[in-house]
Design an enzyme around this catalytic site. Structure first.
Site, short mmCIF file in Angstrom:
data_model
loop_
_atom_site.label_atom_id
_atom_site.label_comp_id
_atom_site.label_asym_id
_atom_site.label_seq_id
_atom_site.Cartn_x
_atom_site.Cartn_y
_atom_site.Cartn_z
N GLY A 104 0.81 -1.21 0.00
CA GLY A 104 0.00 0.00 0.00
C GLY A 104 0.84 1.26 0.00
O GLY A 104 1.64 1.46 0.90
N SER A 105 0.68 2.13 -0.98
CA SER A 105 1.61 3.24 -1.10
C SER A 105 1.14 4.26 -2.14
O SER A 105 0.01 4.19 -2.62
CB SER A 105 2.99 2.71 -1.50
OG SER A 105 2.87 1.83 -2.60
#
Length: 236
Positions: A202-203
């Site tokens: 997640g980013s």
């Protein structure tokens, strides 16, 4: 017998080639995680077949998460391609990261948010040379927030294209991301579409292009790393 063995060998080779075409390769950074999950699956299976099935599914998901599919970047000069798969979350005018020392001239920032279901490798937006790489520790706010560009842990790469454009691509950690991998260094020659890094779980990735660039995407649009054209760069 020899003919049968040749037919069997040919069928196996065909199946392997077909599997390679369907299953994308895995980024090297994922191998330790997949190996660990596989060992855990083996141990769980000895305890319970049901737990073994759960472990096998988890192992397959980890391998899928670290996938690195092949991409073909457009060859027309003057284009900046998406550095990541995901969804465009913001297109704004913003100052480049202060650690680069590029001054107070705003650039156009295109932000791409990556969910845990997206390919998490990052790709070079233009063919050129790495001018500087800078890592800065920070917070782990939700990556879809605008202030994540300033507050979150990040790794910044300043690129100069073969045509002389200065671009900046920033890997930003997210709410559950805790590891940024960057595989390029100052002075490296890079090619548009090539993998240069990875963010785990997640980013967000920001791409700064020169003012005057013609942005070709809008907030909410999906991108394909290394293939989707985000902007046409101005003439130098």
């Amino acid at each position: 017998m020899t003919v049968d063995r040749d037919k069997h060998s040919g069928a196996v080779s065909h199946f392997i080639d077909l599997a390679r075409g369907v299953v994308p390769p895995m980024h090297p950074a994922g191998r330790p995680f997949v190996a660990g999950a596989a060992v855990a699956t083996f141990l769980l299976r000895r305890v319970s077949p049901k737990l073994g099935v759960i472990g096998a599914v988890l192992t397959a998901w980890v391998a899928w998460f670290f996938r690195e599919p092949k991409r073909t970047a457009p060859t027309r000069p003057g284009l900046a391609v998406a550095p990541a798969d995901g969804t465009v979350s913001h297109v704004v005018e913003a100052l480049p990261p202060a650690e680069l020392g590029l001054g107070a001239e705003p650039m156009t920032r295109i932000s791409v948010f990556l969910s845990v279901f997206d390919v998490h490798v990052q790709r070079v937006p233009v063919t050129g040379t790495v001018r500087q790489v800078s890592y800065r520790p920070g917070k782990f706010l939700s990556a879809d927030l605008d202030k994540a560009s300033e507050d979150n842990e990040r790794n910044t790469v300043w690129l100069r294209s073969d045509a002389g454009h200065d671009l900046v691509v920033v890997q930003i950690a997210g709410l559950v991301a805790r590891r940024i991998v960057c595989q390029v260094a100052e002075g490296d020659a890079v090619v548009a579409g090539a993998t240069y890094g990875l963010i785990r779980f997640g980013s967000r990735v920001d791409l700064y292009v020169p003012r005057g660039s013609r942005v070709l995407v809008e907030a909410g649009q999906r991108t394909i790393g290394g293939e989707t054209v985000l902007a046409e760069l101005p003439e130098v």
